[in-house]
Design a protein around this motif. Structure first.
Motif, PDB file in Angstrom:
ATOM      1  N   CYS A  67       0.862  -1.189   0.000  1.00 33.91           N
ATOM      2  CA  CYS A  67       0.000   0.000   0.000  1.00 33.91           C
ATOM      3  C   CYS A  67       0.889   1.226   0.000  1.00 33.91           C
ATOM      4  O   CYS A  67       1.792   1.353   0.839  1.00 33.91           O
ATOM      5  N   GLU A  68       0.667   2.153  -0.902  1.00 34.55           N
ATOM      6  CA  GLU A  68       1.503   3.340  -1.020  1.00 34.55           C
ATOM      7  C   GLU A  68       1.539   4.161   0.263  1.00 34.55           C
ATOM      8  O   GLU A  68       2.533   4.801   0.586  1.00 34.55           O
ATOM      9  N   SER A  69       0.443   4.138   1.015  1.00 32.53           N
ATOM     10  CA  SER A  69       0.369   4.945   2.231  1.00 32.53           C
ATOM     11  C   SER A  69       0.914   4.218   3.457  1.00 32.53           C
ATOM     12  O   SER A  69       1.026   4.816   4.533  1.00 32.53           O
ATOM     13  N   GLY A  70       1.244   2.940   3.307  1.00 28.19           N
ATOM     14  CA  GLY A  70       1.738   2.173   4.438  1.00 28.19           C
ATOM     15  C   GLY A  70       3.238   1.995   4.393  1.00 28.19           C
ATOM     16  O   GLY A  70       3.920   2.469   3.476  1.00 28.19           O
ATOM     17  N   PRO A  71       3.805   1.300   5.367  1.00 28.10           N
ATOM     18  CA  PRO A  71       5.250   1.076   5.371  1.00 28.10           C
ATOM     19  C   PRO A  71       5.676   0.124   4.263  1.00 28.10           C
ATOM     20  O   PRO A  71       4.957  -0.819   3.927  1.00 28.10           O
ATOM     21  N   ARG A  72       6.845   0.397   3.702  1.00 29.11           N
ATOM     22  CA  ARG A  72       7.419  -0.496   2.692  1.00 29.11           C
ATOM     23  C   ARG A  72       8.528  -1.324   3.321  1.00 29.11           C
ATOM     24  O   ARG A  72       9.278  -0.833   4.171  1.00 29.11           O
ATOM     25  N   ILE A  73       8.606  -2.568   2.932  1.00 26.04           N
ATOM     26  CA  ILE A  73       9.703  -3.421   3.394  1.00 26.04           C
ATOM     27  C   ILE A  73      10.925  -3.092   2.542  1.00 26.04           C
ATOM     28  O   ILE A  73      10.958  -3.383   1.345  1.00 26.04           O
ATOM     29  N   GLU A  74      11.922  -2.479   3.150  1.00 27.50           N
ATOM     30  CA  GLU A  74      13.140  -2.147   2.419  1.00 27.50           C
ATOM     31  C   GLU A  74      14.146  -3.302   2.438  1.00 27.50           C
ATOM     32  O   GLU A  74      14.905  -3.483   1.484  1.00 27.50           O
ATOM     33  N   TYR A  75      14.152  -4.049   3.533  1.00 27.01           N
ATOM     34  CA  TYR A  75      15.077  -5.177   3.672  1.00 27.01           C
ATOM     35  C   TYR A  75      14.308  -6.359   4.244  1.00 27.01           C
ATOM     36  O   TYR A  75      13.528  -6.212   5.187  1.00 27.01           O
ATOM     37  N   LEU A  76      14.544  -7.529   3.680  1.00 25.20           N
ATOM     38  CA  LEU A  76      13.934  -8.757   4.175  1.00 25.20           C
ATOM     39  C   LEU A  76      15.040  -9.758   4.466  1.00 25.20           C
ATOM     40  O   LEU A  76      15.803 -10.142   3.575  1.00 25.20           O
ATOM     41  N   VAL A  77      15.143 -10.158   5.736  1.00 21.71           N
ATOM     42  CA  VAL A  77      16.127 -11.156   6.166  1.00 21.71           C
ATOM     43  C   VAL A  77      15.404 -12.492   6.314  1.00 21.71           C
ATOM     44  O   VAL A  77      14.486 -12.612   7.131  1.00 21.71           O
ATOM     45  N   VAL A  78      15.795 -13.485   5.526  1.00 22.64           N
ATOM     46  CA  VAL A  78      15.114 -14.781   5.506  1.00 22.64           C
ATOM     47  C   VAL A  78      16.061 -15.857   6.030  1.00 22.64           C
ATOM     48  O   VAL A  78      17.160 -16.036   5.498  1.00 22.64           O
ATOM     49  N   LEU A  79      15.627 -16.555   7.076  1.00 20.78           N
ATOM     50  CA  LEU A  79      16.443 -17.628   7.659  1.00 20.78           C
ATOM     51  C   LEU A  79      15.563 -18.817   8.018  1.00 20.78           C
ATOM     52  O   LEU A  79      14.888 -18.837   9.048  1.00 20.78           O
ATOM     53  N   PHE A  80      15.560 -19.804   7.147  1.00 18.37           N
ATOM     54  CA  PHE A  80      14.889 -21.081   7.380  1.00 18.37           C
ATOM     55  C   PHE A  80      15.854 -22.208   7.017  1.00 18.37           C
ATOM     56  O   PHE A  80      16.771 -22.012   6.221  1.00 18.37           O
ATOM     57  N   GLY A  81      15.614 -23.376   7.570  1.00 17.90           N
ATOM     58  CA  GLY A  81      16.406 -24.545   7.183  1.00 17.90           C
ATOM     59  C   GLY A  81      16.809 -25.435   8.332  1.00 17.90           C
ATOM     60  O   GLY A  81      16.982 -26.642   8.152  1.00 17.90           O
ATOM     61  N   ALA A  82      16.957 -24.866   9.527  1.00 17.08           N
ATOM     62  CA  ALA A  82      17.358 -25.684  10.676  1.00 17.08           C
ATOM     63  C   ALA A  82      16.331 -26.759  10.965  1.00 17.08           C
ATOM     64  O   ALA A  82      16.684 -27.885  11.360  1.00 17.08           O
ATOM     65  N   ASN A  83      15.048 -26.454  10.745  1.00 19.88           N
ATOM     66  CA  ASN A  83      13.990 -27.441  10.973  1.00 19.88           C
ATOM     67  C   ASN A  83      13.713 -28.277   9.728  1.00 19.88           C
ATOM     68  O   ASN A  83      13.385 -29.465   9.831  1.00 19.88           O
ATOM     69  N   ASP A  84      13.851 -27.673   8.563  1.00 22.37           N
ATOM     70  CA  ASP A  84      13.703 -28.426   7.313  1.00 22.37           C
ATOM     71  C   ASP A  84      14.690 -29.591   7.271  1.00 22.37           C
ATOM     72  O   ASP A  84      14.396 -30.643   6.700  1.00 22.37           O
ATOM     73  N   ALA A  85      15.869 -29.399   7.892  1.00 21.58           N
ATOM     74  CA  ALA A  85      16.924 -30.405   7.868  1.00 21.58           C
ATOM     75  C   ALA A  85      16.728 -31.514   8.896  1.00 21.58           C
ATOM     76  O   ALA A  85      17.576 -32.412   9.009  1.00 21.58           O
ATOM     77  N   ALA A  86      15.630 -31.470   9.662  1.00 20.80           N
ATOM     78  CA  ALA A  86      15.375 -32.519  10.647  1.00 20.80           C
ATOM     79  C   ALA A  86      15.224 -33.873   9.953  1.00 20.80           C
ATOM     80  O   ALA A  86      14.702 -33.968   8.835  1.00 20.80           O
ATOM     81  N   LEU A  87      15.689 -34.909  10.615  1.00 24.26           N
ATOM     82  CA  LEU A  87      15.645 -36.255  10.052  1.00 24.26           C
ATOM     83  C   LEU A  87      14.225 -36.822  10.074  1.00 24.26           C
ATOM     84  O   LEU A  87      13.445 -36.508  10.987  1.00 24.26           O
ATOM     85  N   PRO A  88      13.880 -37.671   9.100  1.00 24.83           N
ATOM     86  CA  PRO A  88      12.546 -38.282   9.073  1.00 24.83           C
ATOM     87  C   PRO A  88      12.450 -39.435  10.071  1.00 24.83           C
ATOM     88  O   PRO A  88      12.599 -40.608   9.714  1.00 24.83           O
ATOM     89  N   ILE A  89      12.223 -39.106  11.333  1.00 30.59           N
ATOM     90  CA  ILE A  89      12.121 -40.129  12.383  1.00 30.59           C
ATOM     91  C   ILE A  89      10.713 -40.091  12.968  1.00 30.59           C
ATOM     92  O   ILE A  89       9.992 -39.100  12.813  1.00 30.59           O
ATOM     93  N   PRO A  90      10.281 -41.164  13.633  1.00 37.98           N
ATOM     94  CA  PRO A  90       8.891 -41.244  14.113  1.00 37.98           C
ATOM     95  C   PRO A  90       8.481 -40.128  15.064  1.00 37.98           C
ATOM     96  O   PRO A  90       7.301 -39.774  15.130  1.00 37.98           O
TER      97      PRO A  90
END
Length: 257
Positions: A67-90
């Motif tokens: 929205c032009e009148s709202g805040p703009r995201i100038e920087y986006l820091v993305v950090l995922f993977g520690a949980n994606d890397a979990a082993l397929p265990i019961p």
């Protein structure tokens, strides 16, 4: 119309959720907000336990249409993977196959809701894993085996590097290398010809013992490494007050020294 501060958004798992806390006298989010003070708001959207799959499920609810009148995201820091890397265990269902992880990361950083803000995207690799410590913790927690392997986690870090290299304009923040380099520098008797620190084959934790207290999450010193990796990619901000959202107090009070 009220003025709004544009944003630095932290989007990830517990490694970002916990970055708001003060650990060993340091807060990553606090340090970043202090660096951006009066210019940008640092917004924490870290979700403990989340994977890239979970992130995609809620992304449209987190990032509203631009929205032009709202805040703009100038920087986006993305950090995922520690949980994606979990082993397929019961006893753990978090794991996401590495090919799907890469596809999900790409979908996140190219999502239309994010692209509408045209932010500078900092894609962060998952940090190293101290499997020696994590094994003890997981068994105490009730798992029959360790939930993550250091070598598998390292492969997901490489996958994040690969995604950053393929998506135009994305900046790589190599947290895995940064923290491992820090750990090696703090471990005088580390043998580079052997297994990395934290791998059970080598049996040596070195400084990961302090940098990753539970084997997975960061302590204050590790967050300092993270901050120093991120800081060069945000700003730089001038020494003057020219780009403040609201004027300097001297401008509000002419004649003051």
């Amino acid at each position: 119309m009220a003025k709004s501060y544009n944003q630095v958004v932290l989007f990830g798992d517990s490694l970002l959720q916990q970055s708001s806390a003060v650990q060993d006298g340091f807060s990553f989010q606090g340090a970043l907000q202090d660096y951006c003070i009066r210019r940008l708001d640092v917004v924490n959207r870290g979700f403990s336990g989340y994977t890239t799959k979970n992130a995609l499920q809620i992304l449209s609810e987190i990032f509203p249409p631009f929205c032009e009148s709202g805040p703009r995201i100038e920087y986006l820091v993305v950090l995922f993977g520690a949980n994606d890397a979990a082993l397929p265990i019961p006893t753990n269902t978090q794991g996401i196959p590495i090919e799907q992880y890469m596809e999900n990361l790409t979908k996140i950083i190219t999502h239309e809701r994010i692209k509408a803000h045209n932010p500078k995207i900092l894609l962060v690799t998952p940090p190293p894993l101290d499997e020696i410590r994590l094994t003890k913790r997981d068994l105490e927690y009730g798992h029959k085996q360790v939930t993550r392997h250091a070598a598998v986690s390292a492969a997901y870090s490489q996958a994040a590097r690969d995604v950053a290299g393929k998506v135009s304009g994305v900046v790589l923040v190599d947290l895995q290398k940064g923290i491992m380099d820090k750990a090696i520098s703090m471990t005088p008797d580390f043998d580079a010809s052997g297994p990395p620190l934290g791998y059970p084959e080598g049996g040596k934790r070195g400084a990961l013992e302090t940098l990753l207290p539970d084997g997975l999450h960061l302590n204050g010193d590790a967050y300092k490494v993270f901050f120093e990796l991120v800081k060069p990619h945000i700003g730089p901000f001038p020494d003057s007050s020219e780009d403040l959202v609201f004027p300097d107090w001297r401008a509000m009070n002419p004649g003051s020294l």
